[in-house]
Design an enzyme around this catalytic site. Sequence first.
Site, PDB file in Angstrom:
ATOM      1  N   ARG A   5       0.829  -1.219   0.000  1.00 11.21           N
ATOM      2  CA  ARG A   5       0.000   0.000   0.000  1.00 11.21           C
ATOM      3  C   ARG A   5       0.864   1.271   0.000  1.00 11.21           C
ATOM      4  O   ARG A   5       0.354   2.365  -0.186  1.00 11.21           O
ATOM      5  CB  ARG A   5      -0.963  -0.016   1.199  1.00 11.21           C
ATOM      6  CG  ARG A   5      -2.186  -0.900   0.987  1.00 11.21           C
ATOM      7  CD  ARG A   5      -3.019  -0.986   2.250  1.00 11.21           C
ATOM      8  NE  ARG A   5      -4.253  -1.753   2.064  1.00 11.21           N
ATOM      9  CZ  ARG A   5      -5.371  -1.263   1.553  1.00 11.21           C
ATOM     10  NH1 ARG A   5      -5.435  -0.004   1.188  1.00 11.21           N
ATOM     11  NH2 ARG A   5      -6.440  -2.031   1.431  1.00 11.21           N
ATOM     12  N   ARG A  61     -10.419  -2.951  -1.083  1.00 18.68           N
ATOM     13  CA  ARG A  61      -9.751  -4.121  -0.483  1.00 18.68           C
ATOM     14  C   ARG A  61      -9.737  -5.249  -1.507  1.00 18.68           C
ATOM     15  O   ARG A  61      -8.723  -5.945  -1.666  1.00 18.68           O
ATOM     16  CB  ARG A  61     -10.489  -4.582   0.781  1.00 18.68           C
ATOM     17  CG  ARG A  61     -10.365  -3.630   1.965  1.00 18.68           C
ATOM     18  CD  ARG A  61     -10.974  -4.308   3.199  1.00 18.68           C
ATOM     19  NE  ARG A  61     -11.318  -3.394   4.261  1.00 18.68           N
ATOM     20  CZ  ARG A  61     -10.718  -3.376   5.457  1.00 18.68           C
ATOM     21  NH1 ARG A  61      -9.743  -4.193   5.734  1.00 18.68           N
ATOM     22  NH2 ARG A  61     -11.131  -2.526   6.388  1.00 18.68           N
ATOM     23  N   ASN A  86      -7.112  -4.525  -3.982  1.00 17.62           N
ATOM     24  CA  ASN A  86      -5.824  -4.726  -3.308  1.00 17.62           C
ATOM     25  C   ASN A  86      -5.440  -6.214  -3.360  1.00 17.62           C
ATOM     26  O   ASN A  86      -4.332  -6.575  -3.777  1.00 17.62           O
ATOM     27  CB  ASN A  86      -5.981  -4.251  -1.854  1.00 17.62           C
ATOM     28  CG  ASN A  86      -4.715  -4.365  -1.026  1.00 17.62           C
ATOM     29  OD1 ASN A  86      -3.622  -4.170  -1.523  1.00 17.62           O
ATOM     30  ND2 ASN A  86      -4.881  -4.695   0.254  1.00 17.62           N
ATOM     31  N   SER A 105      -6.756  -9.559   4.065  1.00 20.58           N
ATOM     32  CA  SER A 105      -7.621 -10.245   3.076  1.00 20.58           C
ATOM     33  C   SER A 105      -8.880 -10.785   3.752  1.00 20.58           C
ATOM     34  O   SER A 105      -9.048 -11.991   3.886  1.00 20.58           O
ATOM     35  CB  SER A 105      -6.854 -11.333   2.331  1.00 20.58           C
ATOM     36  OG  SER A 105      -5.990 -12.073   3.146  1.00 20.58           O
TER      37      SER A 105
END
Length: 296
Positions: free
Chosen positions: A159, A173, A176, A200
């Site tokens: 990040r 998310r 990501n 996660s």
Amino acid sequence: MIAIGGRSALAGGTPSSSRGLGIGIEPPSSSSPKPGFVALSDLGSVNSRLSFKGSIRIKAMEGSRTVTVSETDLNTNGHAGNLGKSQSLLSSIGNSTNIQWHECSVNKVERQKLLKQKGCVIWITGLSASGKSSVACALSQILHRRGKLSYILDGDNVRHGLNRDLSFKAEDRAENIRRVGEVAKLFADAGVLCIASLISPYKRDRDACRALLPDGDFIEVFMDVPLQVCEERDPKGLYKLARAGKIKGFTGIDDPYEAPLNSEIVLTHKGGDCDSPIEMAEEVISYLEEKGFLQA
Ligand SMILES: Nc1ncnc2c1ncn2[C@@H]1O[C@H](COP(=O)(O)OS(=O)(=O)O)[C@@H](OP(=O)(O)O)[C@H]1O
Ligand SMILES: Nc1ncnc2c1ncn2[C@@H]1O[C@H](COP(=O)(O)OP(=O)(O)O)[C@@H](O)[C@H]1O
């Protein structure tokens, strides 16, 4: 109109996992194919450039269409490799049109021989402060001492760069995890033991990353540590801020964590005398040894 359909990329993109694809006949009156189906007539110039031998095989992915010639022409990545010049293959993947996979004789198998190990993804999931980074680091240190090449993709670190544009709302998310899953897949293809360490929190996103890898090469490690313990640790003071309402959407407080049910490895917090990160990493090492990842 002949239409060809298959499962979405989320259900698996490799040749073995995309079994069940089929060729169907669309009614002539149908102006557009059903979702997940590709009308051959829509393939235009791509279609006219293909000269098929053997069975036609279609790999259909969400928002994509890829036409391959036969299963024997697919390489270990599930892309066409040894097609003759007359059998050009172009794909449209997402917004990338007319792209073609390029293969090199120095492939995953060759790289693994060089490194004397097998590339894989060790995916560590758990709440903030559950110990993901500590285990990832201990694991990497042990592997390094044993002459094995690993690389850590840590959520916090990624990040700082690649994923600096993403927030913590659900769709960010998911993006990501998707990006890290794709990068992890590249590391595994490079022959590296890739350790991904991210909260996660959503099962669907983790499973999508699993589906990117050949069976067995995605090893999910669940840090099974109660929220209360994580909150007591709170090394960055984030739980305190979340409880005070100063951080919104914090995992475990006001954003969900979907605990995995079928992880390959579960590292459980056993109360006061909890295993150290090194002891936990040793459990992962045993698994890697048992499954043959530490040799070519
Ligand atoms: N809202 C919210 N929820 C959870 N975590 C937060 C949040 N905001 C910042 N942080 C910090 O970001 C780190 C987690 O990043 P990840 O990329 O692993 O998260 S995710 O997988 O996209 O959910 C996480 O680091 P770890 O403690 O290492 O897990 C936190 O320090
Ligand atoms: N097995 C463990 N036992 C006790 N404390 C731990 C253990 N693993 C990590 N910690 C401590 O918990 C905190 C969070 O660990 P960290 O690895 O940063 O977790 P995460 O990456 O999941 O946020 C740190 O202060 C770390 O020292």
